[in-house]
Write an enzyme that holds these catalytic residues in place. Structure first.
Site, PDB file in Angstrom:
ATOM      1  N   GLU A   1      -6.808   4.624   7.770  1.00  0.00           N
ATOM      2  CA  GLU A   1      -6.508   6.087   7.317  1.00  0.00           C
ATOM      3  C   GLU A   1      -7.910   6.810   6.856  1.00  0.00           C
ATOM      4  O   GLU A   1      -8.130   8.025   6.924  1.00  0.00           O
ATOM      5  CB  GLU A   1      -5.499   6.152   6.676  1.00  0.00           C
ATOM      6  CG  GLU A   1      -3.948   6.057   7.551  1.00  0.00           C
ATOM      7  CD  GLU A   1      -2.856   5.557   6.840  1.00  0.00           C
ATOM      8  OE1 GLU A   1      -2.833   5.717   5.426  1.00  0.00           O
ATOM      9  OE2 GLU A   1      -1.959   4.976   7.420  1.00  0.00           O
TER      10      GLU A   1
ATOM     11  N   GLY B   1       2.493   1.847  10.631  1.00  0.00           N
ATOM     12  CA  GLY B   1       3.454   3.057  10.525  1.00  0.00           C
ATOM     13  C   GLY B   1       4.299   3.233  11.973  1.00  0.00           C
ATOM     14  O   GLY B   1       4.699   4.502  11.945  1.00  0.00           O
TER      15      GLY B   1
ATOM     16  N   GLU C   1      -5.354  -5.383  10.628  1.00  0.00           N
ATOM     17  CA  GLU C   1      -4.338  -4.258  10.715  1.00  0.00           C
ATOM     18  C   GLU C   1      -4.790  -3.329  12.069  1.00  0.00           C
ATOM     19  O   GLU C   1      -5.574  -2.586  12.168  1.00  0.00           O
ATOM     20  CB  GLU C   1      -4.599  -3.111   9.469  1.00  0.00           C
ATOM     21  CG  GLU C   1      -4.180  -3.768   8.186  1.00  0.00           C
ATOM     22  CD  GLU C   1      -3.384  -2.644   7.490  1.00  0.00           C
ATOM     23  OE1 GLU C   1      -2.508  -2.862   6.740  1.00  0.00           O
ATOM     24  OE2 GLU C   1      -4.207  -1.641   7.202  1.00  0.00           O
TER      25      GLU C   1
ATOM     26  N   ASN D   1       0.804  -1.166  -0.027  1.00  0.00           N
ATOM     27  CA  ASN D   1      -0.106  -0.033   0.053  1.00  0.00           C
ATOM     28  C   ASN D   1       0.896   0.958   0.047  1.00  0.00           C
ATOM     29  O   ASN D   1       1.484   1.498   0.841  1.00  0.00           O
ATOM     30  CB  ASN D   1      -0.946  -0.034   1.338  1.00  0.00           C
ATOM     31  CG  ASN D   1      -1.677   1.219   1.473  1.00  0.00           C
ATOM     32  OD1 ASN D   1      -1.814   2.167   0.297  1.00  0.00           O
ATOM     33  ND2 ASN D   1      -2.248   1.433   2.630  1.00  0.00           N
ATOM     34  N   TRP D   2       0.944   1.834  -1.383  1.00  0.00           N
ATOM     35  CA  TRP D   2       1.952   2.939  -1.255  1.00  0.00           C
ATOM     36  C   TRP D   2       1.154   4.333  -0.629  1.00  0.00           C
ATOM     37  O   TRP D   2       2.215   5.284  -0.665  1.00  0.00           O
ATOM     38  CB  TRP D   2       2.209   3.294  -2.599  1.00  0.00           C
ATOM     39  CG  TRP D   2       3.091   2.197  -3.337  1.00  0.00           C
ATOM     40  CD1 TRP D   2       3.789   1.514  -2.674  1.00  0.00           C
ATOM     41  CD2 TRP D   2       3.720   2.098  -4.623  1.00  0.00           C
ATOM     42  NE1 TRP D   2       4.681   0.469  -3.464  1.00  0.00           N
ATOM     43  CE2 TRP D   2       4.570   1.036  -4.763  1.00  0.00           C
ATOM     44  CE3 TRP D   2       3.414   3.075  -5.945  1.00  0.00           C
ATOM     45  CZ2 TRP D   2       5.037   0.665  -6.123  1.00  0.00           C
ATOM     46  CZ3 TRP D   2       4.069   2.310  -6.914  1.00  0.00           C
ATOM     47  CH2 TRP D   2       4.888   1.505  -6.952  1.00  0.00           C
ATOM     48  N   LYS D   3      -0.129   4.197  -0.349  1.00  0.00           N
ATOM     49  CA  LYS D   3      -0.527   5.149   0.302  1.00  0.00           C
ATOM     50  C   LYS D   3      -0.266   6.691  -0.644  1.00  0.00           C
ATOM     51  O   LYS D   3      -0.377   6.427  -1.730  1.00  0.00           O
ATOM     52  CB  LYS D   3      -0.154   5.817   1.777  1.00  0.00           C
ATOM     53  CG  LYS D   3      -0.058   4.488   2.609  1.00  0.00           C
ATOM     54  CD  LYS D   3       0.158   4.968   4.074  1.00  0.00           C
ATOM     55  CE  LYS D   3       0.146   3.491   4.674  1.00  0.00           C
ATOM     56  NZ  LYS D   3       0.167   3.604   6.221  1.00  0.00           N
TER      57      LYS D   3
ATOM     58  N   HIS E   1      -9.438   1.463   4.729  1.00  0.00           N
ATOM     59  CA  HIS E   1      -8.016   1.382   5.560  1.00  0.00           C
ATOM     60  C   HIS E   1      -8.343   2.260   6.723  1.00  0.00           C
ATOM     61  O   HIS E   1      -9.303   3.401   6.483  1.00  0.00           O
ATOM     62  CB  HIS E   1      -7.070   1.916   4.777  1.00  0.00           C
ATOM     63  CG  HIS E   1      -5.728   2.018   5.095  1.00  0.00           C
ATOM     64  ND1 HIS E   1      -5.567   2.702   6.133  1.00  0.00           N
ATOM     65  CD2 HIS E   1      -4.714   1.054   5.076  1.00  0.00           C
ATOM     66  CE1 HIS E   1      -4.023   2.615   6.323  1.00  0.00           C
ATOM     67  NE2 HIS E   1      -3.694   1.551   5.933  1.00  0.00           N
TER      68      HIS E   1
ATOM     69  N   SER F   1       3.232  -2.612  10.207  1.00  0.00           N
ATOM     70  CA  SER F   1       4.656  -2.437  10.468  1.00  0.00           C
ATOM     71  C   SER F   1       5.463  -3.659  10.147  1.00  0.00           C
ATOM     72  O   SER F   1       6.396  -4.300  10.571  1.00  0.00           O
ATOM     73  CB  SER F   1       5.218  -1.941  11.902  1.00  0.00           C
ATOM     74  OG  SER F   1       4.680  -0.781  12.187  1.00  0.00           O
TER      75      SER F   1
ATOM     76  N   GLY G   1       3.024  -1.184   4.208  1.00  0.00           N
ATOM     77  CA  GLY G   1       2.787   0.313   3.792  1.00  0.00           C
ATOM     78  C   GLY G   1       4.286   0.591   3.616  1.00  0.00           C
ATOM     79  O   GLY G   1       4.880   0.510   2.567  1.00  0.00           O
ATOM     80  N   GLY G   2       4.987   1.484   4.705  1.00  0.00           N
ATOM     81  CA  GLY G   2       6.315   1.849   4.680  1.00  0.00           C
ATOM     82  C   GLY G   2       7.075   1.010   3.769  1.00  0.00           C
ATOM     83  O   GLY G   2       7.898   1.391   2.790  1.00  0.00           O
TER      84      GLY G   2
HETATM   85  C1  PEP Z   1      -0.742   0.149   5.766  1.00  0.00           C
HETATM   86  O1  PEP Z   1      -0.774   1.215   5.708  1.00  0.00           O
HETATM   87  O2  PEP Z   1      -1.679  -0.630   5.735  1.00  0.00           O
HETATM   88  C2  PEP Z   1       0.402  -0.431   6.776  1.00  0.00           C
HETATM   89  C3  PEP Z   1       0.158  -1.648   7.428  1.00  0.00           C
HETATM   90  O3  PEP Z   1       1.358   0.360   6.947  1.00  0.00           O
HETATM   91  P1  PEP Z   1       2.871   0.024   7.583  1.00  0.00           P
HETATM   92  O4  PEP Z   1       3.205  -1.119   7.097  1.00  0.00           O
HETATM   93  O5  PEP Z   1       3.567   1.137   7.344  1.00  0.00           O
HETATM   94  O6  PEP Z   1       2.753  -0.089   8.990  1.00  0.00           O
END
Ligand code: PEP
Length: 241
Positions: A98, A171, A165, A9-11, A96, A204, A225-226
């Protein structure tokens, strides 16, 4: 047999040029993954068209990060299923945290978005999870059961992926213990009519913890994500041991 699905997920990261640079490097690093595994890149809308052309013929699938339930209309800033179908998207992230936290998505709108995704033949990745306060108050199970109940009304479970999640793990570098993620995902599965839905863990995930996470029997993949922003890191995650 449940499919393994590893999704990035590049957001709101990467312009078109950066997205294509990533794809070029990433493609060659994930050629030999197992057959039962799907790899998905959920990119910003502005990168989808170029990536779709670039990924044609490869086994990497494309995902969007949102979908509206109407086909068109006065919904500034939203995107419809027919617009995404034109591009050639396979997956859509829905619900999500966010989107729920900053953009007003509710369990009801998440349900509408899920149904819209399925109507257009996309596979939705439904995100559910609890906040730190809810976890500390011992409410994790109840929160997740309620989210599933409300999000999945009239949703076809044969075309669905779920991502557990925990919001406090997104994050933050504060990963959920793999055994605990496995336990909660087991509870999610108990709530489903279709026990073959692939259920991912997200929060994470990185190159160091992915092997342990993927060794858990209930966990069918990761939503990242990251660590999905670097082609080499994400390739290592896809090629977990
Ligand atoms: C996400 O945005 O779905 C996520 C899990 O981010 P991260 O891996 O950065 O925690």
């Amino acid at each position: 047999m449940r499919k393994v699905i590893i999704a990035g997920n590049w957001k709101m990261h990467k312009n078109q040029a950066e997205s294509l640079t990533f794809v070029q490097e990433f493609k060659s690093e994930v050629e030999d993954t197992q057959e039962n595994q799907e790899i998905v890149l959920c990119a910003p809308f502005t990168s989808l068209t170029a990536m779709s052309k670039n990924l044609h013929g490869s086994r990497i699938m494309l995902g969007a990060q949102n979908i509206h339930w109407s086909d068109e209309g006065a919904y500034t800033g939203e995107i419809s299923g027919s617009m995404l179908a034109e591009i050639g998207v396979d997956y859509i992230i829905v619900g999500h945290s966010e989107r729920r936290q900053y953009f007003g998505d509710t369990d009801q709108t998440v349900n509408l978005r899920l149904k819209a995704a399925q109507q257009y033949g996309f596979k939705p990745i439904l995100c559910v999870g609890e906040t730190k306060e809810q976890r500390d108050a011992g409410e994790t199970e109840q929160i997740i059961i309620t989210q599933l109940k409300e999000n999945l009304v009239e949703v076809d479970q044969s075309n669905l992926v779920i991502a557990y999640e925990p919001i406090w793990a997104i994050g933050t570098g504060d990963t959920c213990e793999s055994s605990e993620a496995n336990r909660v995902i087991g509870i999610i599965r108990q709530q489903l009519d279709n026990k073959n839905v692939s259920i991912q863990y997200g929060g994470s995930v990185n190159t160091k913890n992915v092997d342990e996470i993927m060794a858990q029997p209930e966990i069918d993949g990761t939503l990242v994500g990251g660590a999905s922003l670097s082609a080499s890191s994400f390739a290592r995650i896809v090629n977990y041991q």
